[in-house]
Design an enzyme around this catalytic site. Structure first.
Site, PDB file in Angstrom:
ATOM      1  N   SER A 181       3.417   6.409   2.759  1.00  0.00           N
ATOM      2  CA  SER A 181       4.027   5.178   2.005  1.00  0.00           C
ATOM      3  C   SER A 181       5.515   5.225   2.334  1.00  0.00           C
ATOM      4  O   SER A 181       5.981   4.357   1.617  1.00  0.00           O
ATOM      5  CB  SER A 181       3.957   5.852   0.616  1.00  0.00           C
ATOM      6  OG  SER A 181       2.631   5.447   0.105  1.00  0.00           O
ATOM      7  N   LYS A 205       6.648   1.565   2.916  1.00  0.00           N
ATOM      8  CA  LYS A 205       6.577   0.511   1.644  1.00  0.00           C
ATOM      9  C   LYS A 205       7.968  -0.180   1.651  1.00  0.00           C
ATOM     10  O   LYS A 205       8.008  -1.352   1.566  1.00  0.00           O
ATOM     11  CB  LYS A 205       5.991   1.065   0.508  1.00  0.00           C
ATOM     12  CG  LYS A 205       4.731   1.265   0.465  1.00  0.00           C
ATOM     13  CD  LYS A 205       4.213   2.059  -0.935  1.00  0.00           C
ATOM     14  CE  LYS A 205       2.655   2.254  -0.980  1.00  0.00           C
ATOM     15  NZ  LYS A 205       1.992   3.588  -1.515  1.00  0.00           N
ATOM     16  N   TYR A 250      -2.168  -2.856   6.028  1.00  0.00           N
ATOM     17  CA  TYR A 250      -1.793  -2.025   5.242  1.00  0.00           C
ATOM     18  C   TYR A 250      -2.035  -0.770   5.817  1.00  0.00           C
ATOM     19  O   TYR A 250      -1.383   0.449   5.900  1.00  0.00           O
ATOM     20  CB  TYR A 250      -2.399  -1.917   3.899  1.00  0.00           C
ATOM     21  CG  TYR A 250      -2.121  -0.891   2.860  1.00  0.00           C
ATOM     22  CD1 TYR A 250      -0.670  -0.811   2.384  1.00  0.00           C
ATOM     23  CD2 TYR A 250      -2.887   0.123   2.644  1.00  0.00           C
ATOM     24  CE1 TYR A 250      -0.327   0.124   1.514  1.00  0.00           C
ATOM     25  CE2 TYR A 250      -2.569   1.329   1.847  1.00  0.00           C
ATOM     26  CZ  TYR A 250      -1.245   1.360   1.254  1.00  0.00           C
ATOM     27  OH  TYR A 250      -1.050   2.264   0.396  1.00  0.00           O
ATOM     28  N   TYR A 294       7.166   7.648  -6.959  1.00  0.00           N
ATOM     29  CA  TYR A 294       5.727   7.541  -7.888  1.00  0.00           C
ATOM     30  C   TYR A 294       6.252   7.875  -9.472  1.00  0.00           C
ATOM     31  O   TYR A 294       7.300   7.800  -9.868  1.00  0.00           O
ATOM     32  CB  TYR A 294       4.505   8.054  -7.580  1.00  0.00           C
ATOM     33  CG  TYR A 294       4.029   7.814  -5.953  1.00  0.00           C
ATOM     34  CD1 TYR A 294       3.951   6.466  -5.683  1.00  0.00           C
ATOM     35  CD2 TYR A 294       4.288   8.645  -5.251  1.00  0.00           C
ATOM     36  CE1 TYR A 294       3.857   6.219  -4.240  1.00  0.00           C
ATOM     37  CE2 TYR A 294       4.273   8.635  -3.727  1.00  0.00           C
ATOM     38  CZ  TYR A 294       3.884   7.215  -3.445  1.00  0.00           C
ATOM     39  OH  TYR A 294       3.673   6.804  -2.070  1.00  0.00           O
ATOM     40  N   VAL A 320       2.222  10.496   1.868  1.00  0.00           N
ATOM     41  CA  VAL A 320       1.470  11.790   1.759  1.00  0.00           C
ATOM     42  C   VAL A 320       1.310  12.376   3.020  1.00  0.00           C
ATOM     43  O   VAL A 320       0.418  13.479   3.267  1.00  0.00           O
ATOM     44  CB  VAL A 320       0.032  11.360   1.327  1.00  0.00           C
ATOM     45  CG1 VAL A 320       0.092  10.897  -0.176  1.00  0.00           C
ATOM     46  CG2 VAL A 320      -0.789  10.200   2.066  1.00  0.00           C
TER      47      VAL A 320
HETATM   48  N1  GLN Z   1      -2.070   5.389   3.119  1.00  0.00           N
HETATM   49  C1  GLN Z   1      -1.981   6.130   1.870  1.00  0.00           C
HETATM   50  C2  GLN Z   1      -2.648   5.678   0.823  1.00  0.00           C
HETATM   51  O1  GLN Z   1      -2.690   4.347   0.779  1.00  0.00           O
HETATM   52  C3  GLN Z   1      -0.629   6.183   1.399  1.00  0.00           C
HETATM   53  C4  GLN Z   1      -0.195   6.900   0.169  1.00  0.00           C
HETATM   54  C5  GLN Z   1       1.013   7.752   0.011  1.00  0.00           C
HETATM   55  O2  GLN Z   1       1.650   7.889   0.842  1.00  0.00           O
HETATM   56  N2  GLN Z   1       1.522   8.071  -1.094  1.00  0.00           N
HETATM   57  O3  GLN Z   1      -3.439   6.091   0.040  1.00  0.00           O
END
Ligand code: GLN
Length: 305
Positions: free
Chosen positions: A61, A64, A189, A241, A259
């Site tokens: 993420s 993003k 994505y 988040y 993550v």
């Molecule tokens: N690729 C992960 C997902 O879409 C990204 C989520 C994250 O890093 N929080 O679940």
């Protein structure tokens, strides 16, 4: 500063045992939970590093804000904002958490999955492969590292298992918010999340955001200062988040987690920070990573509050 990072590494290493590596993307389960890497790039050009800062991991993420920046460069603020809102909760002050009213762009946020999936449709390109290539090149440019590439194994792993993201994309589609095909958008994505970086790359990217869009070495303006403000503000309110409020109190800088264990921290005008520690808390944020940033912020007075 060297001593400070060494001390932070020592103090925060035990926290790597307090989290768990992500397993919902099977390939990420192979991560070593005891890893902890720190890289700091300061506005005077000096950089400091400690631990497994060279180790590669997938950006997840943390891509993003980069997706958002490229969407802003390709379309301008008005178009981006009409497609994906900027509010942390996307809900009115008296909302009850369950609703069957239609999904609107104002409910989306570029820092959470549904908003980021929608942002992929705003990246220019004649195919989704071309859009991804443009994103990859932009990431290389921000990090000043032409060797950044896709981690094919993580990409395929998430593509095979990403039912939740498929559900989110179909929901967007059902509300008329995704004009293109669900699979092609998701492919972009999943690839975006599987870009392979290290702590240094994240610190370099964070630095450009801290430096109003200007690269350190070349002095080149990579994006306008107002886009740095836009992206940093959204990272501040939503980058961690549903842990963003707690993070704002404890650390007080714009940051984005992933993550894969990465956290990119932006200290406006002062420094970019890249952290890698893949043992995560229940919200998907790096446990030891937050500890490092909290201590760094306290000792160097980094909080903007
Ligand atoms: N690729 C992960 C997902 O879409 C990204 C989520 C994250 O890093 N929080 O679940």
């Amino acid at each position: 500063m060297e001593e400070l990072l060494d001390a932070l590494l020592r103090e925060c290493q035990p926290y790597t045992a307090h989290g768990k590596v992500a397993t919902y993307i099977p390939e990420l389960a192979k991560g070593d939970p005891s890893d902890l890497g720190i890289y700091v790039l300061r506005s005077d050009g000096r950089h400091y590093q400690a631990g497994s800062y060279r180790k590669h991991f997938t950006i997840q993420s943390v891509v993003k804000p980069i997706l958002l920046l490229l969407a802003l460069l390709d379309n301008g603020e008005e178009v981006v904002r009409a497609k994906v809102g900027v509010e942390a909760t996307g809900k009115p002050f008296d909302a009850i958490n369950v609703t069957d009213s239609p999904l609107l762009s104002a409910h989306l946020n570029p820092m959470v999955n549904m908003g980021a999936i929608a942002i992929c449709t705003l990246i220019h390109g004649s195919s989704y492969e071309e859009r991804f290539q443009r994103l990859l090149n932009f990431t290389r440019q921000l990090a000043g590292n032409p060797e950044i590439d896709l981690d094919e194994a993580v990409y395929l792993s998430e593509k095979r298992t990403g039912s939740k993201n498929r559900a989110l994309a179909f929901l967007l589609k059902s509300y008329g918010m995704l004009e293109d095909g669900v699979e092609e958008v998701l492919d972009c994505y999943f690839k975006a999340c599987s870009i392979r970086v290290n702590s240094k790359d994240l610190a370099n990217i964070a630095f450009v955001l801290a430096n109003h869009g200007k690269a350190l070495q070349s002095d080149e303006q990579l994006f306008p200062p107002e886009y740095a403000r836009y992206v940093n503000a959204i990272m501040m309110t939503c980058g961690m988040y549903d842990g963003s409020g707690d993070f704002a109190i404890r650390v007080g800088i714009p940051a984005k987690s992933g993550v894969g264990g990465g956290i990119m921290g932006v200290v406006p005008t002062r420094m970019g920070v890249g952290i890698f520690a893949p043992a995560l808390d229940e919200k998907g944020n790096s446990v030891a990573g937050i500890q490092v940033l909290e201590r760094l912020s306290r000792r160097m007075y980094l909080s903007i509050f």
